[in-house]
Design a protein around this motif. Structure first.
Motif, PDB file in Angstrom:
ATOM      1  N   ALA A  47      -3.181 -30.692 -21.622  1.00  0.00           N
ATOM      2  CA  ALA A  47      -2.977 -29.219 -21.555  1.00  0.00           C
ATOM      3  C   ALA A  47      -4.283 -28.597 -21.572  1.00  0.00           C
ATOM      4  N   ALA A  48      -5.200 -28.750 -22.128  1.00  0.00           N
ATOM      5  CA  ALA A  48      -6.441 -28.280 -22.021  1.00  0.00           C
ATOM      6  C   ALA A  48      -7.199 -28.480 -20.575  1.00  0.00           C
ATOM      7  N   SER A  49      -6.891 -29.280 -19.746  1.00  0.00           N
ATOM      8  CA  SER A  49      -7.668 -29.493 -18.564  1.00  0.00           C
ATOM      9  C   SER A  49      -6.951 -28.561 -17.671  1.00  0.00           C
ATOM     10  N   ILE A  50      -5.787 -27.668 -17.757  1.00  0.00           N
ATOM     11  CA  ILE A  50      -5.369 -26.854 -16.785  1.00  0.00           C
ATOM     12  C   ILE A  50      -6.138 -25.869 -16.661  1.00  0.00           C
ATOM     13  N   ARG A  51      -6.730 -25.604 -15.395  1.00  0.00           N
ATOM     14  CA  ARG A  51      -7.592 -24.581 -15.225  1.00  0.00           C
ATOM     15  C   ARG A  51      -7.051 -23.194 -14.460  1.00  0.00           C
ATOM     16  N   THR A  52      -6.454 -23.531 -13.396  1.00  0.00           N
ATOM     17  CA  THR A  52      -5.770 -22.475 -12.511  1.00  0.00           C
ATOM     18  C   THR A  52      -4.455 -22.158 -12.547  1.00  0.00           C
ATOM     19  N   ARG A 156      -1.639 -36.471 -19.147  1.00  0.00           N
ATOM     20  CA  ARG A 156      -2.577 -36.297 -17.995  1.00  0.00           C
ATOM     21  C   ARG A 156      -2.043 -37.120 -16.863  1.00  0.00           C
ATOM     22  N   GLY A 157      -2.064 -36.620 -15.787  1.00  0.00           N
ATOM     23  CA  GLY A 157      -1.372 -37.302 -14.470  1.00  0.00           C
ATOM     24  C   GLY A 157      -2.539 -37.644 -13.597  1.00  0.00           C
ATOM     25  N   VAL A 158      -2.870 -38.763 -13.027  1.00  0.00           N
ATOM     26  CA  VAL A 158      -3.538 -39.334 -12.098  1.00  0.00           C
ATOM     27  C   VAL A 158      -3.037 -39.573 -10.660  1.00  0.00           C
ATOM     28  N   LEU A 159      -3.578 -39.104  -9.815  1.00  0.00           N
ATOM     29  CA  LEU A 159      -3.132 -39.764  -8.350  1.00  0.00           C
ATOM     30  C   LEU A 159      -4.354 -40.487  -7.770  1.00  0.00           C
ATOM     31  N   LEU A 160      -3.531 -41.788  -7.312  1.00  0.00           N
ATOM     32  CA  LEU A 160      -4.495 -42.637  -6.683  1.00  0.00           C
ATOM     33  C   LEU A 160      -3.855 -42.687  -5.387  1.00  0.00           C
ATOM     34  N   GLU A 295      -7.159 -35.356 -11.036  1.00  0.00           N
ATOM     35  CA  GLU A 295      -6.226 -35.419 -12.354  1.00  0.00           C
ATOM     36  C   GLU A 295      -5.589 -34.132 -12.827  1.00  0.00           C
ATOM     37  N   PHE A 296      -4.713 -34.085 -13.469  1.00  0.00           N
ATOM     38  CA  PHE A 296      -3.894 -32.790 -13.739  1.00  0.00           C
ATOM     39  C   PHE A 296      -2.918 -33.022 -15.009  1.00  0.00           C
ATOM     40  N   ALA A 317       3.217 -31.295 -11.362  1.00  0.00           N
ATOM     41  CA  ALA A 317       1.822 -31.336 -11.657  1.00  0.00           C
ATOM     42  C   ALA A 317       1.250 -29.845 -11.954  1.00  0.00           C
ATOM     43  N   ILE A 318       0.189 -29.558 -12.784  1.00  0.00           N
ATOM     44  CA  ILE A 318      -0.285 -28.280 -13.044  1.00  0.00           C
ATOM     45  C   ILE A 318      -1.630 -28.551 -12.930  1.00  0.00           C
ATOM     46  N   PHE A 319      -2.546 -27.751 -12.008  1.00  0.00           N
ATOM     47  CA  PHE A 319      -3.981 -27.769 -11.956  1.00  0.00           C
ATOM     48  C   PHE A 319      -4.503 -26.743 -12.934  1.00  0.00           C
TER      49      PHE A 319
END
Length: 319
Positions: A47-52, A156-160, A295-296, A317-319
């Motif tokens: 949750a803390a990784s959300i920026r925009t 945390r989500g990660v897209l490869l 990541e998001f 996904a939330i950025f």
């Protein structure tokens, strides 16, 4: 083992049921499997990784007029809207009115959906050794129902992006994604899959089927997807949720009928790994490139319906 490629033999894949097993890891009565790796600390950090706050849906419309766009062979969507609810209750029309609705859906199918741990069994057993016989037509899944995931998939989500790794919009049908390709995608994107992550692997499969159509129905269709050799990677990284723009597994798998979908079989039964099939990843990949990050915050809330083995879902996904 995680570096092995498509030379993994059928016997070696069968050994993964034992060598990768999470049975008993979180207790003999555990119903959550890999969701145990999504701790409070993992959720807080995500949750803390959300920026925009930019949000991207990872599913498509569920349309009763086109219930099986990916030719899964297992899709049905029904909608019935009841009109004039108020008149029915009061026996006469009033100035306000309302409608009711019935929606029926075969959740395992073309729509974006969660596969719960009762979805697959092996030699009569589900994850953690629960008897598959405890899932019945009338009673549903009595031990491993999706409703146990009450806290959802918030992590945390990660897209490869394996398609982008090869510089294409989509991989060839039947392309087996290997663990080496997963690590190469990590290195290319500057991201590392960590315990508790929702790992999303883009092959371009859904986009290709929607553009060109399938080449067959169900398991007979050729699809790009993860090879069985990726299973040790998933276990070593302690992935909580695996999502893919397809059915996870490469089709054909390269093995006999018992291992038509080994990522499903070993993942669900041995690892207790929750799967989200047919995720829409085209827009997400574009946004990741624009944002310069792979990541998001990942959010998916399965149905809290008792006894079900699946859930239609709209991950975000939330950025």
């Amino acid at each position: 083992m995680s570096g092995r490629g498509t030379d993994l033999t059928e016997d070696e894949v069968l050994d993964l049921f034992t060598s990768l097993s999470n049975w008993g890891r979180w207790g003999d009565d555990d119903r959550l499997g890999t969701l145990n790796t999504i701790t409070d600390e993992v959720r807080a950090a995500a949750a803390a990784s959300i920026r925009t706050g930019r949000a991207v849906s990872l599913s498509r419309d569920v349309d009763p007029r086109d219930p099986d766009p990916l030719a899964s062979g297992n899709s049905a969507v029904q909608r019935f809207t009841g009109t004039h609810e108020v008149e029915e209750h009061f026996g006469r029309p009033l100035r306000f009115d309302a409608v009711t609705e019935f929606v029926g859906i075969a959740a395992h199918g073309s729509n974006t959906h969660v596969d719960g741990l009762a979805h697959y069994s092996w030699d009569g057993l589900n994850y953690n050794g629960f008897p598959a016989s405890e899932t019945t037509s009338l009673g549903g899944a009595r031990r491993l129902s999706v409703h146990h995931a009450v806290h959802g998939f918030l992590t945390r989500g990660v897209l490869l992006d394996v398609a982008a790794l090869h510089g294409v919009d989509w991989l060839e049908r039947g392309h087996p994604v290997t663990p080496d390709e997963l690590t190469a995608a990590e290195q290319r994107q500057g991201v590392v899959v960590r315990p508790g992550d929702a790992l999303l692997v883009r092959t371009g499969n859904v986009a290709r089927i929607l553009r060109e159509g399938p080449d067959a129905v169900g398991p007979a269709a050729r699809q790009a997807g993860l090879h069985a050799s990726c299973l040790p990677f998933l276990r070593e990284r302690d992935v909580a949720v695996l999502g893919n723009d397809g059915v996870q597994d490469v089709q054909p798998s390269g093995y006999g009928p018992d291992l038509t979908r080994p990522v499903h079989a070993v993942g669900l039964v041995a690892l207790g790994l929750w799967l989200i099939d047919n995720v829409e990843l085209t827009e997400l990949a574009a946004v990741c490139r624009e944002e310069g990050r792979w990541e998001f915050f990942f959010a998916a809330l399965p149905w809290r319906v008792v006894g079900v083995t699946s859930s239609a879902s709209n991950p975000v996904a939330i950025f």
